[in-house]
Design an enzyme around this catalytic site. Structure first.
Site, PDB file in Angstrom:
ATOM      1  N   ARG A 179       0.810  -1.218   0.000  1.00 54.02           N
ATOM      2  CA  ARG A 179       0.000   0.000   0.000  1.00 54.02           C
ATOM      3  C   ARG A 179       0.848   1.275   0.000  1.00 54.02           C
ATOM      4  O   ARG A 179       0.518   2.262   0.655  1.00 54.02           O
ATOM      5  CB  ARG A 179      -0.968  -0.014   1.198  1.00 54.02           C
ATOM      6  N   SER A 228     -11.599   0.316   2.391  1.00 55.36           N
ATOM      7  CA  SER A 228     -10.847  -0.148   3.560  1.00 55.36           C
ATOM      8  C   SER A 228     -10.198   1.038   4.264  1.00 55.36           C
ATOM      9  O   SER A 228      -9.506   1.841   3.636  1.00 55.36           O
ATOM     10  CB  SER A 228      -9.770  -1.145   3.142  1.00 55.36           C
ATOM     11  N   GLU A 298      -5.285   3.712   5.827  1.00 55.71           N
ATOM     12  CA  GLU A 298      -5.161   3.464   4.394  1.00 55.71           C
ATOM     13  C   GLU A 298      -5.873   4.572   3.621  1.00 55.71           C
ATOM     14  O   GLU A 298      -5.441   4.973   2.544  1.00 55.71           O
ATOM     15  CB  GLU A 298      -5.748   2.098   4.037  1.00 55.71           C
TER      16      GLU A 298
END
Length: 309
Positions: A179, A228, A298
């Site tokens: 990520r 998310s 995130e």
């Protein structure tokens, strides 16, 4: 500097701009949470050359923020000072396929990229069907889902830096990890090249249907959500840690931890950006106190908080 005077300064420095400049433009309708304050100035470039000219002319002291599809984003209630840039689908939304090579603009939705690859019988990109964002965002954070990540299929990235210069980055130069990418923050991605593998169209489309079904069964995709919320920490899954800390269904103002998937925050109606971000911080605190794990966001949070009433 007011929004009006900022636009005047921009037009004076770059009189041939073809893109659209808007002042004090609300961003709430551009984010999936449907919250957030205005951009002092919102610029939608006509094409890559227009973006380059704009950035070359813009005062380096003026902050620049890029807005994508708004799916993985909280815009704070005080809005975004300086300039927000949003790349439109007309100029940055094309997908071209040549053999196993796929060239995509960064405004292309990830789901559309997956579909285009499947229609060309190219395997390896079906995971993009499960990502609710655009190619630009996927490049910036090495987005992934259902066992695949952007790094698996990327060849090269093209972008424009803060000086208005064209930059290219190889896969290695993107510095992907979980990520995250190491590309310079001031570069605005405009295009990417991917490589698929020859495959069977029916099998690829069946895999995409499986991804879609799994997403619909497990995630609150019909709610106002940003996807998310937290990255999975090493040695744990965010949703399990949140659940174990007793946060499933937790409410703060108009924001709630989803009952369906507790790594998703939702706007129940009337939430502010402060409600959503504050709820996320409360979840982080409870998880830390319960298990010792530190959750990291995130979802990208940008802008400034609203001034006290």
């Amino acid at each position: 500097m007011t929004a009006h005077s900022l636009i005047d300064a921009i037009r004076a420095a770059a009189p041939d701009l073809r893109g659209r400049l808007l002042e004090n433009q609300s961003l709430a309708d551009l984010t999936w949470f449907r919250v957030g304050g205005p951009a002092q100035v919102l610029f939608s470039p006509a094409d890559e050359a227009d973006l380059s000219a704009f950035l070359a002319a813009l005062d380096p002291a003026v902050p620049v923020t890029v807005i994508g599809l708004g799916s993985n984003l909280i815009v704070r209630d005080g809005g975004i000072p300086g300039v927000a840039i949003r790349l439109g689908g007309k100029a940055f939304g094309s997908v071209e396929i040549d053999g196993e090579t796929i060239r995509s603009g960064t405004a292309v939705p990830d789901m559309r990229l997956a579909k285009a690859a499947a229609e060309a019988s190219l395997d390896g990109l079906a995971f993009f069907r499960g990502i609710p964002g655009s190619v630009g965002g996927a490049l910036r954070m090495n987005a992934g889902a259902h066992g695949g990540e952007t790094t698996d299929v990327l060849v090269e990235v093209r972008g424009i830096d803060r000086k208005g210069e064209v930059r290219r980055f190889t896969h290695a130069e993107m510095g992907f990890r979980y990520r995250h990418s190491s590309a310079p923050d001031d570069v605005i991605f405009t295009g990417a090249t991917f490589r698929g593998r020859p495959g069977n169209r029916e099998a690829i489309e069946a895999e995409m249907e499986r991804v879609t079904a799994a997403r619909e069964a497990a995630q609150p995709i019909r709610e106002r959500t940003g996807g998310s919320t937290f990255k999975n920490p090493e040695g744990g899954k965010a949703w399990q840690l949140i659940d174990a800390a007793g946060c499933r269904g937790l409410i703060r103002g108009g924001a709630q931890v989803s009952e369906m998937h507790c790594n998703f925050l939702i706007n129940r109606g009337g939430a502010t950006a402060a409600d959503i971000e504050g709820l996320g911080e409360e979840v982080r605190r409870r998880v830390r106190d319960h298990s010792g794990f530190e959750l990291h966001w995130e979802i990208k949070r940008i802008g400034v908080e609203a001034s006290p009433a």
